[in-house]
Write an enzyme that holds these catalytic residues in place. Structure first.
Site, PDB file in Angstrom:
ATOM      1  N   ARG A  31       0.852  -1.197   0.000  1.00 48.29           N
ATOM      2  CA  ARG A  31       0.000   0.000   0.000  1.00 48.29           C
ATOM      3  C   ARG A  31       0.882   1.239   0.000  1.00 48.29           C
ATOM      4  NH1 ARG A  31      -1.839   0.685   4.344  1.00 48.29           N
ATOM      5  NH2 ARG A  31      -1.292  -1.214   5.473  1.00 48.29           N
TER       6      ARG A  31
ATOM      7  N   TYR B 283      -1.581  -3.440  -6.751  1.00 48.07           N
ATOM      8  CA  TYR B 283      -1.392  -4.085  -5.448  1.00 48.07           C
ATOM      9  C   TYR B 283      -2.722  -4.212  -4.686  1.00 48.07           C
ATOM     10  CZ  TYR B 283      -0.370  -5.096  -0.693  1.00 48.07           C
ATOM     11  OH  TYR B 283      -0.417  -5.684   0.535  1.00 48.07           O
TER      12      TYR B 283
ATOM     13  N   LYS C 224      -9.756  -2.454   1.494  1.00 45.56           N
ATOM     14  CA  LYS C 224      -9.453  -1.288   2.346  1.00 45.56           C
ATOM     15  C   LYS C 224     -10.282  -0.072   1.933  1.00 45.56           C
ATOM     16  CE  LYS C 224      -6.299  -3.688   4.396  1.00 45.56           C
ATOM     17  NZ  LYS C 224      -6.525  -4.153   5.766  1.00 45.56           N
TER      18      LYS C 224
ATOM     19  N   HIS D 195     -10.677  -2.619  11.432  1.00 48.35           N
ATOM     20  CA  HIS D 195      -9.574  -3.438  10.926  1.00 48.35           C
ATOM     21  C   HIS D 195      -9.325  -4.572  11.929  1.00 48.35           C
ATOM     22  CE1 HIS D 195      -5.098  -3.397   9.392  1.00 48.35           C
ATOM     23  NE2 HIS D 195      -5.829  -4.235   8.697  1.00 48.35           N
TER      24      HIS D 195
ATOM     25  N   SER E 100      -1.418  -3.873  10.156  1.00 49.21           N
ATOM     26  CA  SER E 100      -1.092  -4.766   9.045  1.00 49.21           C
ATOM     27  C   SER E 100       0.178  -5.560   9.350  1.00 49.21           C
ATOM     28  CB  SER E 100      -0.848  -3.938   7.781  1.00 49.21           C
ATOM     29  OG  SER E 100      -1.917  -3.056   7.583  1.00 49.21           O
TER      30      SER E 100
ATOM     31  N   CYS F 289       0.782  -7.887  11.522  1.00 53.36           N
ATOM     32  CA  CYS F 289       1.090  -8.121  12.945  1.00 53.36           C
ATOM     33  C   CYS F 289       0.431  -9.397  13.448  1.00 53.36           C
ATOM     34  CB  CYS F 289       0.661  -6.935  13.791  1.00 53.36           C
ATOM     35  SG  CYS F 289       1.716  -5.506  13.585  1.00 53.36           S
TER      36      CYS F 289
ATOM     37  N   ASP G 236      -9.308  -9.901   8.851  1.00 55.67           N
ATOM     38  CA  ASP G 236      -8.830  -8.535   8.559  1.00 55.67           C
ATOM     39  C   ASP G 236      -9.857  -7.433   8.843  1.00 55.67           C
ATOM     40  OD1 ASP G 236      -6.648  -6.910   7.626  1.00 55.67           O
ATOM     41  OD2 ASP G 236      -7.725  -6.603   5.755  1.00 55.67           O
TER      42      ASP G 236
ATOM     43  N   ARG H 114       2.115 -12.176  -0.831  1.00 58.35           N
ATOM     44  CA  ARG H 114       0.784 -12.514  -0.300  1.00 58.35           C
ATOM     45  C   ARG H 114       0.224 -13.782  -0.930  1.00 58.35           C
ATOM     46  NH1 ARG H 114      -1.745  -8.600   3.363  1.00 58.35           N
ATOM     47  NH2 ARG H 114      -0.238  -6.928   3.501  1.00 58.35           N
TER      48      ARG H 114
HETATM   49  C1  OXD Z   1      -3.185  -4.652   5.115  1.00 57.30           C
HETATM   50  C2  OXD Z   1      -3.821  -5.831   4.492  1.00 57.30           C
HETATM   51  O1  OXD Z   1      -2.255  -4.080   4.514  1.00 57.30           O
HETATM   52  O2  OXD Z   1      -4.724  -6.384   5.142  1.00 57.30           O
HETATM   53  O3  OXD Z   1      -3.600  -4.274   6.210  1.00 57.30           O
HETATM   54  O4  OXD Z   1      -3.486  -6.195   3.353  1.00 57.30           O
HETATM   55 MN    MN Z   2      -5.229  -5.403   6.942  1.00 56.87          MN
END
Ligand code: OXD
Ligand code: MN
Length: 588
Positions: free
Chosen positions: A78, A206, A215, A235, A257, A259, A284, A373
């Site tokens: 991002r 992306y 998002k 989130h 993100s 974590c 998420d 990913r």
């Molecule tokens: C983020 C995702 O970047 O969930 O938070 O991809």
């Molecule tokens: Mn996320």
């Protein structure tokens, strides 16, 4: 399905039809394709990407229907500095967002969309965020020129015919316009117009920039809508924790993100936790609403995972590995000698080709990009909860706020009450990760893990959170957690992963008024022996350190929080300031 020019109406919704025609006239695609979400359509898109080189096949014997996509090397995360919230009044976007005047923003991106789809197909992607028949769900339509986006949206949302039918019934939808443009970061923008329920994203393929349901819609626009309509778009992961008595408690958790939300959402209980089970509802995003019973009910608006691959292993997340052996898309991972996906921390395997497609050489850095990913349907998760499809969602017993902090923040702290919990969420800080471009490992403020995603002024957002405290006495209990404490040698003090269930057990006990706790100036921490350490290889001394509160560190933390609140001006609610003062005073 036809990929040829399509002039016949794709929908009975006149506004949608007109929007598609206007975009097509401006962006000038060669073809228009209305996506139905079918298997046949998906197959054709995959074949098309295999022909163009956008997709490469993994070993189909070991990984049937698994594909590799290599993105442009400048387009791997991002880009928060290129992401804007465009509200009529600048203050409404708040200091937490980049702002641009809506008219200027439209002008800027519209110029980039001019002719942007020449030589490409324009895909119309109707999608539903949330179970297709849930009143909590919301629909949108993404127009994109990227087949990669289409096949990802099919995994990440309820995409196609049924979503279009719902849009035609309800008449409303979020408009998301996306083009890869020329992928030049200088011509990359992710613009949000919450007052128009519109997103315009150009120059990036992306996930977080291009899968607009995620998002852009489900967090930035939805948080705005949620404030107007009295719910929460967060989130957060959603997981069910089943105890040996067969009772299931649902926990929602906000973590920045990369974590560990995906790992926590599908954790495998330690061997000594006989009879405990985990049920995954989401990893998420959570949309939460007060039920008639006063409890907070959550749905996962997504239908799949767009998870971070590196570090996913049999040891850290065997459930994730198990779901990644078929029907999955991998982006920017490396490849091993058997033409299988490879990433750092996965196994004692060796990479042959790195994420850029070069022969692997250690001097080029990690084989897989640190933000590589996987995309996969949630239904493939071994701990998939059938409640994921429940139109009502699941009732939430506890909310976790967790950052990645090497020091200061204890393993777990329980808030005194809702307002204190909101302050804890607003005080969240975390070390930055590879999920966004920029430096990694820098501690930054990330209230409720929403810094990159809150679509309006944080002061108003905290006020909205606080307002729930007046509406119900059956709200979830709120906790701060930190799995990432390090000792003087820099080693993690807590094993994390499956052992996090030990903390969840205490959290659940506390939601019923059980579980021993000690009150500290910053909230309740587990009493000695309150965390179940059966078969855990962590000393009593370490547990004591993990649950201790340093007065000096927390006084500094509260001073820094006051400075932070000041930077948000008079939109910071008085009740939040009260909580900050209450904690600061208790620390004196
Ligand atoms: C983020 C995702 O970047 O969930 O938070 O991809
Ligand atoms: Mn996320």
């Amino acid at each position: 399905m036809s990929m040829s020019p399509n002039t016949s109406p794709g929908t009975s919704n006149a506004a949608l039809q007109q929007w598609v025609e206007e975009v097509a006239a401006h962006a000038q695609p060669d073809n228009i394709h209305w996506c139905d979400g079918s298997e046949v359509e998906n197959r054709q898109l995959i074949e098309k990407m295999l022909d163009s080189g956008d997709f490469l096949e993994f070993n189909q014997d070991t990984h049937p229907n698994c594909y590799l996509h290599r993105s442009d090397p400048t387009d791997v995360a991002r880009t928060e500095h290129l992401t804007f919230v465009c509200t009529r009044n600048e203050d409404d976007a708040g200091p937490n967002n980049n702002w641009m005047d809506p008219a200027d923003a439209h002008k800027k991106v519209d110029a980039l969309f001019d002719g942007a789809m020449k030589g490409r197909t324009l895909y119309v992607v109707p999608y539903c965020m949330g179970p297709i028949d849930s009143p909590l769900s919301r629909c949108g339509v993404e127009i994109t020129d990227s087949p990669y986006v289409v096949v990802n949206m099919r995994l990440m949302t309820r995409m196609g015919k049924s979503a279009l039918e719902r849009i035609e019934r309800e008449g409303s939808f979020v408009r998301g316009l996306h083009s890869l443009g020329d992928l030049d970061p200088k011509r990359r923008f992710i613009m949000h117009f919450p007052e128009e329920l519109t997103i315009k994203s150009i120059g990036s393929g992306y996930g977080g920039n291009a899968l607009l349901g995620k998002k852009c819609h489900a967090l930035r626009l939805a948080s705005w809508q949620a404030r107007d309509e009295g719910w929460l778009a967060e989130h957060m992961l959603i997981m069910g924790v089943e105890n040996p008595e067969g009772e299931i408690f649902y926990v929602a958790g906000a973590f920045p993100s990369a974590c560990g939300k995906t790992n926590l959402a599908m954790l495998i209980p330690p061997a000594s936790y006989k009879g405990w089970r985990i049920w995954t509802v989401g990893d998420d995003i959570a949309w939460m609403r007060l039920g008639d019973d006063g409890r907070l009910w959550a749905i996962n608006p997504e239908a799949g995972f767009f998870g971070v691959a590196p570090g996913t292993s049999r040891k850290t997340n065997a459930n994730a590995l198990a779901m990644l052996h078929h029907d999955a898309i991998f982006t920017n991972v490396a490849v091993n000698a058997d033409n299988q996906p490879f990433w750092e921390g996965m196994a004692d395997d060796v990479p042959v080709t790195d994420w850029r497609g070069r022969p692997y050489e250690a001097s080029n850095g990690p084989a897989a990009h640190p933000n590589s990913r996987f995309t996969v349907s949630i239904k493939q998760c071994p701990t998939y909860s059938d409640q994921t499809e429940a139109p009502t969602g699941v009732p939430i017993s506890a909310i976790l706020f967790g950052g990645r902090r090497a020091g200061t923040v204890p393993l777990v702290v329980e808030a005194r009450d809702w307002a204190h919990g909101v302050m804890m969420g607003a005080a969240m800080t975390s070390e930055t990760t590879a999920a966004a471009t920029g430096e990694v490992g820098v501690v930054r403020r990330d209230p409720m893990a929403m810094k990159p995603f809150c679509g309006y002024h944080y002061g108003d957002y905290w006020a909205h959170w606080l307002s729930f405290g007046d509406k119900s006495h059956k709200l979830p209990k709120i906790f701060t957690v930190n799995w990432f404490r390090r000792d003087a040698a820099g080693d993690f003090m807590w094993p994390g992963f499956g052992d996090n269930l030990r903390v969840l057990q205490w959290v659940i006990e506390r939601t019923h008024g059980n579980g021993d706790a000690v009150e500290t100036p910053i909230g309740f921490v587990p009493a000695n022996d309150a965390i179940n350490t059966t078969d855990l290889d962590v000393s009593e001394q370490t547990i004591a350190e993990l649950t201790s509160v340093s007065g000096d560190e927390w006084r500094a933390e509260m001073r820094s929080l006051a400075e932070y609140f000041e930077s948000y001006g008079d939109r910071v609610p008085a009740a939040l300031w009260n909580e900050q003062r209450r904690t600061a005073d208790a620390l004196k």
